[in-house]
Design a protein around this motif. Structure first.
Motif, mmCIF file in Angstrom:
data_model
loop_
_atom_site.group_PDB
_atom_site.id
_atom_site.type_symbol
_atom_site.label_atom_id
_atom_site.label_comp_id
_atom_site.label_asym_id
_atom_site.label_seq_id
_atom_site.Cartn_x
_atom_site.Cartn_y
_atom_site.Cartn_z
ATOM 1 N N LEU A 1 18.989 17.116 72.889
ATOM 2 C CA LEU A 1 18.009 17.137 71.799
ATOM 3 C C LEU A 1 16.676 17.762 72.210
ATOM 4 N N PRO A 2 16.136 17.437 73.392
ATOM 5 C CA PRO A 2 14.864 18.074 73.776
ATOM 6 C C PRO A 2 14.962 19.601 73.801
ATOM 7 N N ALA A 3 16.071 20.122 74.308
ATOM 8 C CA ALA A 3 16.237 21.576 74.346
ATOM 9 C C ALA A 3 16.296 22.150 72.937
ATOM 10 N N TRP A 4 16.941 21.434 72.027
ATOM 11 C CA TRP A 4 17.019 21.870 70.647
ATOM 12 C C TRP A 4 15.631 21.877 70.006
ATOM 13 N N LEU A 5 14.852 20.844 70.285
ATOM 14 C CA LEU A 5 13.488 20.786 69.768
ATOM 15 C C LEU A 5 12.632 21.924 70.319
ATOM 16 N N VAL A 6 12.809 22.235 71.586
ATOM 17 C CA VAL A 6 12.069 23.343 72.191
ATOM 18 C C VAL A 6 12.443 24.658 71.514
ATOM 19 N N GLY A 7 13.723 24.824 71.195
ATOM 20 C CA GLY A 7 14.151 26.031 70.502
ATOM 21 C C GLY A 7 13.475 26.161 69.140
ATOM 22 N N ILE A 8 13.399 25.057 68.408
ATOM 23 C CA ILE A 8 12.701 25.075 67.122
ATOM 24 C C ILE A 8 11.222 25.369 67.340
ATOM 25 N N ALA A 9 10.649 24.757 68.369
ATOM 26 C CA ALA A 9 9.228 24.956 68.660
ATOM 27 C C ALA A 9 8.921 26.422 68.937
ATOM 28 N N ARG A 10 9.779 27.081 69.681
ATOM 29 C CA ARG A 10 9.541 28.501 69.993
ATOM 30 C C ARG A 10 9.526 29.345 68.720
ATOM 31 N N ARG A 11 10.399 29.015 67.780
ATOM 32 C CA ARG A 11 10.414 29.760 66.511
ATOM 33 C C ARG A 11 9.159 29.486 65.697
ATOM 34 N N LYS A 12 8.740 28.219 65.658
ATOM 35 C CA LYS A 12 7.536 27.877 64.907
ATOM 36 C C LYS A 12 6.285 28.480 65.553
ATOM 37 N N ILE A 13 6.263 28.528 66.871
ATOM 38 C CA ILE A 13 5.143 29.158 67.573
ATOM 39 C C ILE A 13 5.091 30.641 67.252
ATOM 40 N N ALA A 14 6.256 31.289 67.253
ATOM 41 C CA ALA A 14 6.320 32.710 66.913
ATOM 42 C C ALA A 14 5.817 32.941 65.489
ATOM 43 N N ASP A 15 6.183 32.044 64.581
ATOM 44 C CA ASP A 15 5.702 32.155 63.202
ATOM 45 C C ASP A 15 4.187 32.026 63.145
ATOM 46 N N ALA A 16 3.643 31.068 63.906
ATOM 47 C CA ALA A 16 2.196 30.848 63.908
ATOM 48 C C ALA A 16 1.466 32.059 64.485
ATOM 49 N N LEU A 17 2.012 32.639 65.546
ATOM 50 C CA LEU A 17 1.388 33.819 66.145
ATOM 51 C C LEU A 17 1.460 35.010 65.199
ATOM 52 N N SER A 18 2.581 35.146 64.495
ATOM 53 C CA SER A 18 2.714 36.241 63.531
ATOM 54 C C SER A 18 1.711 36.086 62.398
ATOM 55 N N ALA A 19 1.559 34.844 61.914
ATOM 56 C CA ALA A 19 0.588 34.595 60.850
ATOM 57 C C ALA A 19 -0.823 34.893 61.328
ATOM 58 N N ARG A 20 -1.112 34.512 62.572
ATOM 59 C CA ARG A 20 -2.440 34.795 63.130
ATOM 60 C C ARG A 20 -2.668 36.298 63.219
ATOM 61 N N THR A 21 -1.654 37.025 63.656
ATOM 62 C CA THR A 21 -1.767 38.478 63.763
ATOM 63 C C THR A 21 -2.001 39.109 62.402
ATOM 64 N N ARG A 22 -1.261 38.627 61.395
ATOM 65 C CA ARG A 22 -1.445 39.178 60.050
ATOM 66 C C ARG A 22 -2.856 38.920 59.542
ATOM 67 N N ARG A 23 -3.377 37.720 59.796
ATOM 68 C CA ARG A 23 -4.736 37.416 59.373
ATOM 69 C C ARG A 23 -5.741 38.325 60.071
ATOM 70 N N ASN A 24 -5.555 38.481 61.379
ATOM 71 C CA ASN A 24 -6.486 39.308 62.141
ATOM 72 C C ASN A 24 -6.440 40.765 61.688
ATOM 73 N N GLU A 25 -5.228 41.258 61.430
ATOM 74 C CA GLU A 25 -5.085 42.654 60.988
ATOM 75 C C GLU A 25 -5.733 42.853 59.622
ATOM 76 N N LEU A 26 -5.542 41.877 58.745
ATOM 77 C CA LEU A 26 -6.130 41.977 57.422
ATOM 78 C C LEU A 26 -7.646 41.998 57.499
ATOM 79 N N VAL A 27 -8.182 41.078 58.295
ATOM 80 C CA VAL A 27 -9.642 41.005 58.408
ATOM 81 C C VAL A 27 -10.193 42.253 59.088
ATOM 82 N N ALA A 28 -9.501 42.735 60.112
ATOM 83 C CA ALA A 28 -9.955 43.951 60.785
ATOM 84 C C ALA A 28 -9.962 45.127 59.822
ATOM 85 N N ALA A 29 -8.901 45.230 59.025
ATOM 86 C CA ALA A 29 -8.821 46.322 58.057
ATOM 87 C C ALA A 29 -9.900 46.181 56.998
#
Length: 203
Positions: free
Chosen positions: A86-114
């Protein structure tokens, strides 16, 4: 996070404090929310530490941690103990959610920069162009509608070109507070500028 939290089911964590991992998994998969609470209690710090290390922000890490356990609870039928613990499964979900958060941050930064490049940093000689004047009016109007703290942070970032650390030093606010005001303000600004009429004015 779930109705377990809202109804106070977390008070039963002690009932499962000494349960081994297999018992926790069985209760979790059976849909017992008190076991979800116990799973969160046992492995929440692991998920939070991973998110904090990747995102560099406590509040974002807390948000991601909550999303991870919510996703795990909703998708528990997809967990197969034979394929991993279960911990490994949770870590796998966490990595996907972290990637989503980083992508959202990048989109926000790109929008504001533009937006900043287009609206605030017009090339010499362009200030008098009607569309440039409109752009500035649109942005100024949208900024004026933000809560005072968010407006101050974004004004300092946009117009004074200050970093979040410099804004924290200037205002005396904790860096985390500055980041929170910036994130919320940018989200509201991006949402407003993303509406068709705003984009039409800023084109």
């Amino acid at each position: 996070m779930t109705s377990a939290q809202q109804t106070g089911a977390y008070i039963d964590i002690a009932d499962h404090a000494d349960a081994d991992d297999a018992d926790l998994v069985d209760g979790f998969l059976a849909g017992d929310e008190t076991y979800l609470a116990a799973v969160h209690h046992r492995w929440g710090a692991l998920v939070h530490a991973l998110a904090r290390r990747s995102l560099g922000d406590d509040r974002e890490a807390e948000d991601v941690t909550q999303l991870v356990f919510l996703a795990a609870w909703r998708g528990r039928a997809g967990f197969t103990p034979e394929r991993g613990n279960l911990p490994a499964w949770l870590v796998g979900i966490a990595r996907r959610k972290i990637a989503d958060a980083l992508s959202a941050r990048t989109r926000r930064n790109e929008l504001v920069a533009a937006a900043g490049a287009r609206l605030l940093l017009a090339a010499p000689g362009e200030d008098a162009r009607p569309e440039t004047v409109l752009d500035r009016v649109v942005l100024a109007d949208e900024l004026s509608r933000l809560p005072a703290a968010q407006r101050r942070v974004l004004n300092l970032a946009f117009y004074d070109d200050l970093t979040q650390t410099q804004i924290a030093d200037l205002t005396g606010w904790p860096l985390g507070t500055v980041k929170s005001h910036a994130r919320r303000g940018l989200h509201r600004l991006a949402r407003r500028l993303g509406e068709p009429d705003a984009l039409e004015c800023a084109a």
